[in-house]
Design an enzyme around this catalytic site. Structure first.
Site, PDB file in Angstrom:
ATOM      1  CE  LYS A  14      -3.807   2.101   2.643  1.00  0.00           C
ATOM      2  NZ  LYS A  14      -4.713   1.920   3.806  1.00  0.00           N
ATOM      3  CB  SER A  24      -7.558   4.056   2.982  1.00  0.00           C
ATOM      4  OG  SER A  24      -6.862   3.310   3.950  1.00  0.00           O
ATOM      5  CB  SER A  82      -8.308   1.269   5.839  1.00  0.00           C
ATOM      6  OG  SER A  82      -8.850   2.567   5.779  1.00  0.00           O
TER       7      SER A  82
END
Lengths: 448, 448
Positions: B80, B155, B179
């Site tokens: 990420k 996210s 997330s």
């Protein structure tokens, strides 16, 4: 009128002179660099220093128009070498990170720069700010400026020594147990550990999420206030005047089984501090830490064992042989701490926090020992952090107030403690108490 | 025997083939890169991808002798884009960090690399992993691989989509509210949020010290286990067998005032999940969250408001105009949260944690909704994280188990929750429950 050498100024005093045009940032930087050059072979406080870079940045600051200047315009700051700076190496006093230069500023450094601060260099630390072995052990030998045969404390060794020695007016430290407050006491300066998590710790070497706190060193409370303000550490309450006269303090004696005995210097400082406050019209109530808090330090070390296991795993996996024994033992969970004990300690500390707040809020501040005694002789051991640990675990703000001295003439400070997020209140108290302790406590900073 | 395309393999399956010599890491990497190349215009899951770098590293891994190979040898991982990688930019989906390339690996990345992992690239995220606005809003539009008109969640948008789409077997996410788990459900994959602070978060963008957790995506529980083991996330207890038959689960219905109503897809998944477990011999007790926990989510958001105020100050000071409104409001403390409320929320959550542990420990695991329903249409809103928040605040490990489907045929998962530091136990339970849900829940991953 003759001015003192610029390096002698506090940051606030230097700023007044930038403002009245009697000093440029470049001249100021040159004075600090000259002081460092004169004293560095004695104190060895710097892990990295690039005078050309400092002067370049100083000239850039001088070129700013008045309206472009930030609230920290020209404020010179030393940065503990566990905090990222994009233009200087961050080496953690670890052979694993020699010449390590990630192009990134820590959140704290980013905020300081954006407000106009001038970074002077990186100050020495114990390995990863996690061991109690002085920076002497690997790398340069950092000494106490008031007696080079003694430790300046740790882990923020270089920051404490540099501010104590007038090499820089302000420096950043970090504290997981007692790494900011202890060097504050040993070097005869103000040291502040603000409320946990009131300032971003991003980009600062991680040891313990729940304890690690950014800290500040300065030679005046006004300088600490400058920093708190740019970091927007705000209390709930409205700012009010604080007067020692008519206020009430607690003088905290720790129970002995879990803490070391205070030495004669600290015992004398506690006694003198209480007398001075009483002489100035304050009430001083002597209290012991209630029994329910007796396990604080034990619990803190237990949580820290779990945290160290996590924090040092990456370096352990990469090069175990280059880590200090303490860190290897953390990862190996040498003491066989169970998760159950770790969680119990974590939860018990959490349950104590609001209770400690309530206790502290009965007083203007709690007065507690910062250290066992004056800085011990030698450089390998940075001294006992046990008296500082409880406040770190409780997340409360603490300011070390200098002013007392030990049996060998070295400085000793006392801790003022407020409840969480009463940092601004604590600074107002510290300012008034500091005036008294510095003037009448018995230890005087060398006048240059 | 014909093998499936290597990109279809789980990491554990790929490792078996490296071991038996029927696949090299380079061949495997080429297959993954071809899959990405084929699908990237649809999913847009990558914020940075350098195929040459990936192949170079793959060849280096192939050159290692057997005894030099780590436990993650050749395991391909997407990272990420809020986690530092020294050889790839970390841009946080923020215009402030375009092409930002600090030469440093996050602690997690350092550990993965040292164990032999092959990093594929950086996956898309919402801004600083802190907004609920999809990566579509700025930068590439990340889509749900099962229906490109829908969000993959956030996210950790790109990590969820890439693993769900067979572009990579494993990816790293982060979770502050929901997330990691939410995209896990939306993309039909396993997602794990381990116990808070059981893995170092160093070098991972900071939003909240007390909530932020590194998370994992995979298409098999065996792959999650690989990761937990290299990160040395260990339970206290000895590892034992787990059988669904004879075990006892709680099916958790949330009280409605503080949480959103679950949608039909999630309601059906909860019902079906319970039926399946019962059919396999488990006891399933339906429970509500006791009243004393009703404020969890409110307290979490209150703590987060204070944390955001601190975390985004540096970027705010540097370039406020380049920040999302939510982050500006955090720093400005738009909702006028007091320190008193912030501390109360922080302390109340802390007091709940041991109580939640005790509740969860009565069962093999708690079964709870992962999301309100299947992935909503559109890319700007990444969906509601409210059901995930409580477990993040409680620090408990959570695994999203895929297997169910919503009214539009999109995947829906359920959360299995264990008490803190029972991560390995939770994986054993997840493995058995996952077999059942994946086979009989009604949603099947596309067979390639």
């Amino acid at each position: 009128m003759t001015y003192p050498e610029p390096f002698c100024l506090t940051a606030s005093q230097a700023q007044a002179r930038f403002k009245d045009g009697s000093l440029t940032v470049e001249e100021y930087a040159k004075s600090l660099l000259a002081r460092i050059s004169l004293r560095d072979s004695v104190t060895n406080a710097w892990a990295y220093l690039d005078p050309d870079l400092v002067l370049k940045r100083a000239r850039e600051l001088d070129q700013l128009r008045l309206e472009e200047r930030g609230p920290l315009h020209g404020v010179a700051i030393g940065v503990k070498d566990v905090i990222y700076t994009e233009d200087m190496p961050t080496q953690f006093n670890s052979p694993l990170y020699e010449n390590n230069l990630p192009k990134v500023d820590a959140a704290s450094v980013m905020t300081l720069r954006a407000n106009g601060a001038l970074l002077i260099g990186k100050t020495t630390t114990t390995e990863f700010a996690a061991t109690t072995v002085g920076p002497s052990y690997k790398g340069p030998r950092t000494s106490n400026p008031h007696d080079p045969t003694r430790t300046p404390g740790g882990s923020s060794a270089g920051s404490g020594a540099a501010v104590g020695d007038f090499q820089v007016p302000i420096a950043l430290g970090t504290q997981t147990i007692g790494s900011t407050i202890r060097p504050g006491s040993f070097n005869g300066i103000y040291a502040m550990k603000p409320t946990w998590n009131s300032i971003s710790r991003e980009g600062q070497k991680l040891y313990s999420l729940i304890f690690d706190t950014l800290g500040f060193y300065a030679r005046s409370v006004n300088d600490l206030k400058l920093l708190l303000d740019v970091f927007q550490v705000q209390d709930d309450g409205p700012e009010g005047e604080f007067n020692v006269e008519g206020s009430k303090f607690a003088l905290l004696r720790f129970p002995t089984p879990e803490w070391p005995e205070a030495g004669p210097g600290t015992i004398a400082a506690m006694k003198k501090g209480a007398e001075l406050l009483k002489a100035h019209g304050a009430e001083v109530e002597e209290i012991s830490l209630p029994d329910e808090f007796r396990q604080i330090y034990k619990y803190q070390l237990q949580v820290l064992a779990g945290d160290g296991r996590v924090a040092f795993l990456p370096d352990y996996v990469v090069a175990k042989d280059k880590l200090d024994t303490l860190l290897i033992e953390h990862v190996d969970n040498e003491d066989k701490h169970t998760r159950k004990d770790q969680l119990r300690a974590f939860d018990e500390l959490a349950a104590m926090r609001p209770k400690i707040d309530a206790l502290v809020d009965k007083y203007a501040a709690i007065i507690a020992p910062s250290v066992v005694d004056e800085a011990p002789v030698g450089h390998e051991n940075t001294g006992n952090p046990a008296f500082c640990g409880p406040w770190t675990a409780m997340h409360t703000p603490v300011v070390n107030i200098p002013g007392f001295k030990g049996e060998n003439g070295l400085p000793i400070g006392l801790s003022l403690v407020a409840s969480r997020y009463r940092d601004q209140h604590l600074l107002r108290v510290s300012k008034e108490v500091g005036k008294i302790f510095e003037e009448q406590g018995g230890w005087q900073r060398q006048q240059l």
